[in-house]
Design a protein around this motif. Sequence first.
Motif, PDB file in Angstrom:
ATOM      1  N   GLY A  94       0.823  -1.202   0.000  1.00  0.00           N
ATOM      2  CA  GLY A  94       0.000   0.000   0.000  1.00  0.00           C
ATOM      3  C   GLY A  94       0.855   1.250   0.000  1.00  0.00           C
ATOM      4  N   HIS A  95       0.206   2.383  -0.212  1.00  0.00           N
ATOM      5  CA  HIS A  95       0.884   3.675  -0.176  1.00  0.00           C
ATOM      6  C   HIS A  95      -0.122   4.728   0.260  1.00  0.00           C
ATOM      7  CE1 HIS A  95      -1.032   3.766  -4.115  1.00  0.00           C
ATOM      8  NE2 HIS A  95      -0.976   5.074  -4.033  1.00  0.00           N
ATOM      9  N   GLY A  96       0.400   5.883   0.631  1.00  0.00           N
ATOM     10  CA  GLY A  96      -0.485   6.963   1.073  1.00  0.00           C
ATOM     11  C   GLY A  96       0.303   8.102   1.674  1.00  0.00           C
ATOM     12  N   THR A  97      -0.313   8.758   2.646  1.00  0.00           N
ATOM     13  CA  THR A  97       0.332   9.883   3.320  1.00  0.00           C
ATOM     14  C   THR A  97       0.537   9.539   4.788  1.00  0.00           C
ATOM     15  OG1 THR A  97      -1.801  10.924   3.793  1.00  0.00           O
ATOM     16  CG2 THR A  97      -0.676  11.618   1.773  1.00  0.00           C
ATOM     17  N   ALA A  98       1.530  10.186   5.385  1.00  0.00           N
ATOM     18  CA  ALA A  98       1.841   9.960   6.797  1.00  0.00           C
ATOM     19  C   ALA A  98       2.041  11.308   7.477  1.00  0.00           C
ATOM     20  CB  ALA A  98       3.100   9.109   6.937  1.00  0.00           C
ATOM     21  N   ARG A  99       1.791  11.326   8.776  1.00  0.00           N
ATOM     22  CA  ARG A  99       2.080  12.518   9.563  1.00  0.00           C
ATOM     23  C   ARG A  99       2.596  12.074  10.918  1.00  0.00           C
ATOM     24  NH1 ARG A  99      -2.029  13.820  13.245  1.00  0.00           N
ATOM     25  NH2 ARG A  99      -3.941  12.669  12.882  1.00  0.00           N
ATOM     26  N   ARG A 100       3.377  12.969  11.540  1.00  0.00           N
ATOM     27  CA  ARG A 100       3.964  12.698  12.843  1.00  0.00           C
ATOM     28  C   ARG A 100       3.037  13.160  13.946  1.00  0.00           C
ATOM     29  NH1 ARG A 100       9.602  12.743  13.357  1.00  0.00           N
ATOM     30  NH2 ARG A 100       9.153  12.366  15.511  1.00  0.00           N
ATOM     31  N   ALA A 101       3.044  12.437  15.036  1.00  0.00           N
ATOM     32  CA  ALA A 101       2.352  12.816  16.264  1.00  0.00           C
ATOM     33  C   ALA A 101       3.192  12.281  17.420  1.00  0.00           C
ATOM     34  CB  ALA A 101       0.937  12.250  16.300  1.00  0.00           C
ATOM     35  N   GLY A 102       4.152  13.098  17.875  1.00  0.00           N
ATOM     36  CA  GLY A 102       5.051  12.652  18.947  1.00  0.00           C
ATOM     37  C   GLY A 102       5.902  11.495  18.473  1.00  0.00           C
ATOM     38  N   ASP A 103       5.816  10.368  19.177  1.00  0.00           N
ATOM     39  CA  ASP A 103       6.580   9.190  18.779  1.00  0.00           C
ATOM     40  C   ASP A 103       5.753   8.230  17.925  1.00  0.00           C
ATOM     41  OD1 ASP A 103       4.873   8.281  20.750  1.00  0.00           O
ATOM     42  OD2 ASP A 103       6.381   7.086  21.792  1.00  0.00           O
ATOM     43  N   LYS A 104       4.737   8.754  17.284  1.00  0.00           N
ATOM     44  CA  LYS A 104       3.875   7.956  16.407  1.00  0.00           C
ATOM     45  C   LYS A 104       3.988   8.459  14.973  1.00  0.00           C
ATOM     46  CE  LYS A 104       1.694   5.845  19.868  1.00  0.00           C
ATOM     47  NZ  LYS A 104       2.729   5.562  20.812  1.00  0.00           N
TER      48      LYS A 104
END
Length: 176
Positions: A94-104
């Motif tokens: 799969g593919h897509g978008t990612a974003r950071r949230a602290g250590d996640k």
Amino acid sequence: MRRTSLAILFLLAGCQRAPTGSDAAASDSAPTSGLERAAIDSGAIADAARISPVGLYQHSHEAGRDALCVMPGKDGQFRFGLEAVFGEEPNCRGHGTARRAGDKLILSFKGGDRCIVVAQYDGDQVALPGVVDMACAGLCEGRGSLEGVSFPRIASDAATALRARDRSGDPLCEAQ
């Protein structure tokens, strides 16, 4: 007795202070223990919240190879592609978008099922949780699953991530 308890409760509430400065920044990310914060402050361990996830993450094993590429995206987000192989037939892709949230690292897969996975990110590895949403089942063939798959970092640059290929030779992360 009731008034005394109420007075003590108000006194305790007044003793708590709101986070300021670096305390406020630390409270926005994942909570850290005092020992972990001291190790980060001394430089003994890296602060994952400050390490960009851009790069290539890959793990080879007897059943195949798991790979994740993360590229810079728009508006502070990232683009990613991943493949997890479990032998001849079972695999997930799969593919897509990612974003950071602290250590996640929150992975939002493109597609009709709206699969979202909240992965653990420590700067050196991206680890998917042991249980993922049922909407993610459409990313996998056979008996494959994204549950518990981890991807150790092997490169920290976008160029290496862009050169990554899946097992059929197609680009894992596409140029934009």
